[in-house]
Design a protein around this motif. Structure first.
Motif, short mmCIF file in Angstrom:
data_model
loop_
_atom_site.label_atom_id
_atom_site.label_comp_id
_atom_site.label_asym_id
_atom_site.label_seq_id
_atom_site.Cartn_x
_atom_site.Cartn_y
_atom_site.Cartn_z
N GLN A 113 -2.49 62.17 30.21
CA GLN A 113 -1.86 62.33 28.89
C GLN A 113 -0.74 63.36 28.94
O GLN A 113 0.29 63.19 28.29
N THR A 114 -0.92 64.42 29.71
CA THR A 114 0.14 65.43 29.80
C THR A 114 1.33 64.89 30.57
O THR A 114 2.47 65.18 30.23
N VAL A 115 1.09 64.09 31.60
CA VAL A 115 2.17 63.48 32.38
C VAL A 115 3.00 62.56 31.49
O VAL A 115 4.23 62.58 31.51
N HIS B 275 5.25 59.76 39.10
CA HIS B 275 6.67 59.43 39.00
C HIS B 275 7.21 59.98 37.69
O HIS B 275 6.57 59.85 36.65
N PHE B 276 8.38 60.57 37.77
CA PHE B 276 9.11 61.07 36.60
C PHE B 276 10.54 60.56 36.68
O PHE B 276 11.06 60.34 37.78
N PRO B 277 11.21 60.43 35.53
CA PRO B 277 12.61 59.98 35.55
C PRO B 277 13.55 60.96 36.25
O PRO B 277 14.57 60.56 36.78
N SER B 278 13.20 62.25 36.22
CA SER B 278 14.09 63.25 36.81
C SER B 278 13.29 64.47 37.27
O SER B 278 12.14 64.68 36.86
N LYS B 279 13.94 65.26 38.08
CA LYS B 279 13.36 66.53 38.54
C LYS B 279 13.09 67.44 37.34
O LYS B 279 12.06 68.13 37.29
N GLU B 280 13.99 67.42 36.38
CA GLU B 280 13.84 68.27 35.19
C GLU B 280 12.60 67.89 34.39
O GLU B 280 11.88 68.76 33.88
N ASP B 281 12.33 66.58 34.28
CA ASP B 281 11.12 66.13 33.57
C ASP B 281 9.86 66.60 34.30
O ASP B 281 8.89 67.03 33.68
N ALA B 282 9.89 66.51 35.63
CA ALA B 282 8.73 66.95 36.43
C ALA B 282 8.49 68.45 36.25
O ALA B 282 7.35 68.89 36.07
N HIS B 283 9.57 69.23 36.27
CA HIS B 283 9.43 70.68 36.08
C HIS B 283 8.93 70.99 34.67
O HIS B 283 8.08 71.87 34.50
N ALA B 284 9.47 70.28 33.68
CA ALA B 284 9.03 70.51 32.29
C ALA B 284 7.54 70.23 32.16
O ALA B 284 6.81 70.98 31.51
N TRP B 285 7.07 69.14 32.79
CA TRP B 285 5.64 68.82 32.75
C TRP B 285 4.82 69.92 33.43
O TRP B 285 3.84 70.42 32.85
N ALA B 286 5.18 70.29 34.64
CA ALA B 286 4.38 71.25 35.42
C ALA B 286 4.26 72.60 34.73
O ALA B 286 3.24 73.28 34.88
N HIS B 287 5.27 72.96 33.96
CA HIS B 287 5.26 74.27 33.30
C HIS B 287 4.94 74.18 31.81
O HIS B 287 4.99 75.20 31.11
#
Length: 97
Positions: free
Chosen positions: A26-28, A61-73
């Motif tokens: 759900q967070t992803v 999978h994320f659309p961008s590196k920024e999305d992945a960072h936003a999720w992780a933090h």
């Protein structure tokens, strides 16, 4: 371009892992990501980097590196970190494809 996040996991508490697993997707999804694959490691062919043992993996999978960072933090994901820390030891890294 797709940005993948790969997790190498050494499970330490299966019941805590199930609790974590029920909530993490759900967070992803909140950050436009999805869980592409999960699996059990059946064989290591080489370990020349002398990685710590791991028994499972996850591929996000994320659309961008920024999305992945936003999720992780994100607050949503960070609220799961105590459960994650009880459930496993984790190495998480990103791959740009």
């Amino acid at each position: 371009m797709v940005f993948k996040v790969i997790g190498l996991i050494d499970l330490t508490d299966p019941s805590a892992f199930e609790e974590y697993r029920k909530q993490v997707s759900q967070t992803v999804a909140l950050y436009q990501g999805h869980i592409e694959a999960r699996g059990v490691i059946t064989e290591i062919f080489w370990n020349e980097l002398q990685c710590m043992p791991f028994s499972t993996y996850v591929e996000l999978h994320f659309p961008s590196k920024e999305d992945a960072h936003a999720w992780a933090h994100s607050l949503q994901y960070q609220s799961l970190v105590p459960i994650r820390n009880q459930a496993m030891k984790l190495t998480l890294f990103g791959i740009a494809i």
